[in-house]
Design a protein around this motif. Structure first.
Motif, short mmCIF file in Angstrom:
data_model
loop_
_atom_site.label_atom_id
_atom_site.label_comp_id
_atom_site.label_asym_id
_atom_site.label_seq_id
_atom_site.Cartn_x
_atom_site.Cartn_y
_atom_site.Cartn_z
N ASN A 408 0.87 -1.18 0.00
CA ASN A 408 0.00 0.00 0.00
C ASN A 408 0.91 1.23 0.00
N PRO A 409 0.93 2.02 -1.08
CA PRO A 409 1.90 3.13 -1.16
C PRO A 409 1.68 4.20 -0.10
N ILE A 410 0.45 4.35 0.37
CA ILE A 410 0.18 5.36 1.41
C ILE A 410 0.76 4.88 2.74
N MET A 411 0.47 3.64 3.11
CA MET A 411 0.98 3.11 4.37
C MET A 411 2.49 3.00 4.36
N GLN A 412 3.06 2.60 3.21
CA GLN A 412 4.52 2.51 3.10
C GLN A 412 5.15 3.89 3.28
N GLY A 413 4.55 4.90 2.68
CA GLY A 413 5.06 6.25 2.81
C GLY A 413 5.00 6.74 4.25
N ARG A 414 3.88 6.52 4.89
CA ARG A 414 3.73 6.96 6.29
C ARG A 414 4.72 6.27 7.21
N ARG A 415 4.95 5.00 6.94
CA ARG A 415 5.83 4.23 7.82
C ARG A 415 7.30 4.59 7.64
N TYR A 416 7.73 4.75 6.39
CA TYR A 416 9.16 4.89 6.14
C TYR A 416 9.60 6.32 5.81
N ASP A 417 8.66 7.21 5.58
CA ASP A 417 8.97 8.64 5.40
C ASP A 417 7.99 9.43 6.25
N PRO A 418 8.04 9.25 7.56
CA PRO A 418 6.97 9.73 8.44
C PRO A 418 6.73 11.24 8.39
N GLU A 419 7.75 12.01 8.20
CA GLU A 419 7.58 13.47 8.13
C GLU A 419 7.43 13.97 6.70
N GLY A 420 7.54 13.07 5.74
CA GLY A 420 7.42 13.47 4.34
C GLY A 420 8.66 14.16 3.79
N SER A 421 9.80 14.02 4.46
CA SER A 421 11.01 14.72 4.02
C SER A 421 11.49 14.24 2.65
N TYR A 422 11.43 12.94 2.43
CA TYR A 422 11.85 12.38 1.14
C TYR A 422 10.94 12.90 0.02
N ILE A 423 9.64 12.93 0.29
CA ILE A 423 8.71 13.45 -0.71
C ILE A 423 8.96 14.93 -0.97
N ARG A 424 9.19 15.70 0.07
CA ARG A 424 9.44 17.14 -0.13
C ARG A 424 10.67 17.38 -1.00
N GLN A 425 11.69 16.50 -0.85
CA GLN A 425 12.91 16.68 -1.64
C GLN A 425 12.68 16.42 -3.11
N TRP A 426 11.93 15.36 -3.44
CA TRP A 426 11.82 14.94 -4.83
C TRP A 426 10.51 15.34 -5.50
N VAL A 427 9.51 15.71 -4.71
CA VAL A 427 8.24 16.20 -5.28
C VAL A 427 7.99 17.57 -4.66
N PRO A 428 8.75 18.57 -5.09
CA PRO A 428 8.71 19.88 -4.41
C PRO A 428 7.37 20.58 -4.50
N GLU A 429 6.51 20.21 -5.45
CA GLU A 429 5.20 20.85 -5.53
C GLU A 429 4.32 20.51 -4.34
N LEU A 430 4.73 19.48 -3.56
CA LEU A 430 3.98 19.12 -2.36
C LEU A 430 4.70 19.55 -1.08
N ALA A 431 5.80 20.28 -1.21
CA ALA A 431 6.69 20.56 -0.08
C ALA A 431 6.01 21.27 1.09
N LYS A 432 5.00 22.07 0.82
CA LYS A 432 4.38 22.86 1.88
C LYS A 432 3.20 22.15 2.55
N LEU A 433 2.89 20.94 2.10
CA LEU A 433 1.81 20.20 2.74
C LEU A 433 2.26 19.67 4.10
N PRO A 434 1.39 19.65 5.08
CA PRO A 434 1.75 19.08 6.38
C PRO A 434 1.91 17.57 6.28
N ALA A 435 2.66 16.99 7.23
CA ALA A 435 3.00 15.57 7.19
C ALA A 435 1.78 14.67 7.24
N ASP A 436 0.69 15.13 7.87
CA ASP A 436 -0.46 14.24 8.03
C ASP A 436 -1.23 14.03 6.73
N VAL A 437 -0.98 14.84 5.70
CA VAL A 437 -1.69 14.66 4.43
C VAL A 437 -0.76 14.51 3.24
#
Length: 486
Positions: A408-437
């Motif tokens: 499940n890509p959502i659960m995997q993301g929450r578990r292994y990138d809990p603050e969304g730091s990896y996503i913020r680095q590589w998907v900068p258009e989402l960088a300002k979203l809070p970690a819970d969404v």
């Protein structure tokens, strides 16, 4: 004066190099040679990212060999014809190289050896790419292993009983041929891209032995915590040694010995290693397993090991495949991984599993399509590792993840990138979203999306599939496959 040719392939180093040591000690002079022959490598000629790495690794090797007194000779063309021509030109009587075990290269090696021996040249082939010769890794029934745990247990028992191979001395000086041999420049091989999509490769990587040992030192610094860090793509918690291993800039023996030395453990005391380094060395074990599986089942570079999956109803659709390749699936952890791959030529191993599951199980695209994309875009594109990885995640290979295990890509993301730091680095258009969404932006309130500058469907795509529905479809496809084989 008896001379030797040393044919470099995927062993671009001078340390711990059995073939180099033998060529140097058994002959009066040695001519280091690299032949660029992509036609001989088909169907698995190096992809674009691998060619970038090869260019820079050859430059590093060239510098090291020149510093020892024997310049690297570079030629392009048919390997057998080139080796014979240089042997005639220099008067070399012997040819040395390191063994390769991939099916197509093993066949080439066999033909090359026969050709050279027919022409009176002495040929010697040495180990070096793996801890063990894959042909010797069999279970108690003298059959190839297909499950990792007993395979690695057998390897560790062998190490505990006999130790690791002895380190090969690094030559201080190499005597070159009596007369200068014409060489091409590395740039003449045309390995670098004409369109500069590789802008971030240089700041990310340092090909060559120096870069390999730098990454080894990093590994030793985190080895005690490796078991906790390795699944976190937001942290620098892996070794990133895979491209260095693939190009033979460092050997698995060197790595294993360095880890043992770091923790004051002998090979015979392997079981005394703490969990972190044991888990890491098991990753070296997976590499050994991959090479052994491909050696014993040479058809698996194209066909599933579990033959029932030949009937699996893959969709073979270009649009979803292209969307996945571009990192525009609408699932942030998947898109982050695909963009990291495109921009740096590498992807964190946990994320490789996530994106692989998404392609084969959410999109029902074939594992071969994923393997081909990775082959072209990974700097560590190793045929054995790539094949095992894709067959594992799609459920059709050795020791495979069961097909019904769908990440499940959502659960995997929450578990292994809990603050969304990896996503913020590589998907900068989402960088300002809070970690819970950030792992499922389509669930965010309109004012949260607006405040983060996100317009779904415009600045970032909506999910291309519904994961829950895709999971059901994948399981139904598996059930039909089973019925067709029963």
């Amino acid at each position: 004066m008896a001379g030797s040719l040393l044919l470099f392939q995927n062993d671009l180093r001078i340390e711990d190099h059995p073939a180099l040591h033998a060529a140097r000690t058994e002959a009066d002079w040695v001519c280091p040679l690299f032949v660029w022959s992509p036609a001989d490598e088909k169907p698995w000629a190096p992809g674009a990212a691998s060619r970038w790495w090869l260019h820079h690794s050859l430059l590093a090797l060239q510098e090291r060999l020149a510093g020892r007194g024997a310049p690297l000779v570079i030629r392009s063309g048919d390997v057998s014809e080139t080796v014979q021509a240089i042997a005639k030109e220099t008067g070399a009587e012997s040819v040395y190289w390191s063994a390769r075990y991939e099916p197509h290269t093993a066949a080439l090696q066999s033909d090359l050896r026969k050709d050279l021996q027919k022409r009176g040249l002495k040929v010697r082939i040495f180990p070096g790419r793996t801890l063990f010769d894959p042909s010797t890794l069999l279970n108690k029934s003298h059959e190839p292993f297909q499950v990792f745990t007993p395979f690695w247990r057998s390897c560790v028992a062998r190490i505990e009983e006999s130790g690791l191979p002895q380190a090969i001395p690094t030559p201080r000086h190499l005597t070159p041929p009596p007369r200068r041999v014409r060489s091409q420049e590395v740039a003449d091989l045309g390995l670098l891209p004409k369109i500069p999509w590789d802008a971030e490769f240089g700041p990310t990587w340092k090909p060559g032995e120096e870069g390999a040992h730098k990454r080894l030192r990093h590994l030793l610094g985190i080895a005690a915590q490796y078991h906790d860090l390795r699944n976190r793509p937001d942290l620098d918690g892996t070794s990133a040694l895979s491209p260095h291993l693939h190009f033979g800039e460092i050997t698995p023996r060197q790595i294993a010995q360095a880890v043992l030395d770091e923790f004051g453990v002998t090979p015979q005391e392997w079981s005394r290693l703490p969990e972190g380094p044991r888990v890491f060395l098991a990753e070296i074990g997976w590499r050994e397993f991959a090479h052994a599986v491909l050696y014993h089942f040479p058809q698996t570079d194209r066909a599933p090991l579990k033959s029932k999956f030949e009937a699996f109803p893959w969709k073979y659709a270009q649009r979803p495949l292209r969307t996945w390749q571009r990192g525009l699936t609408g699932y942030p952890i998947v898109d982050a991984g695909m963009r990291q791959l495109w921009r740096t030529g590498w992807m964190h191993n946990r994320v490789r599993m996530i994106v692989g599951s998404f392609l084969t199980k959410d999109l029902l695209q074939s594992w071969q399509a994923g393997a081909e994309w990775f082959w072209d875009t990974l700097v560590d594109a190793d045929l054995a590792n790539n094949t095992l990885g894709w067959q594992w995640i799609s459920g059709c290979g050795a020791d495979a993840s069961p097909y019904f295990r769908i990440f499940n890509p959502i659960m995997q993301g929450r578990r292994y990138d809990p603050e969304g730091s990896y996503i913020r680095q590589w998907v900068p258009e989402l960088a300002k979203l809070p970690a819970d969404v950030i792992h499922e932006p389509w669930t965010a309130a309109p004012e949260v999306l607006s405040g983060a500058g996100v317009v779904l469907g415009e600045t970032y795509p909506q999910p291309m599939v519904d994961h829950a529905a895709a999971r059901v479809e994948a399981l139904e496809a598996l059930a039909k496959t089973k019925e067709a084989r029963d």
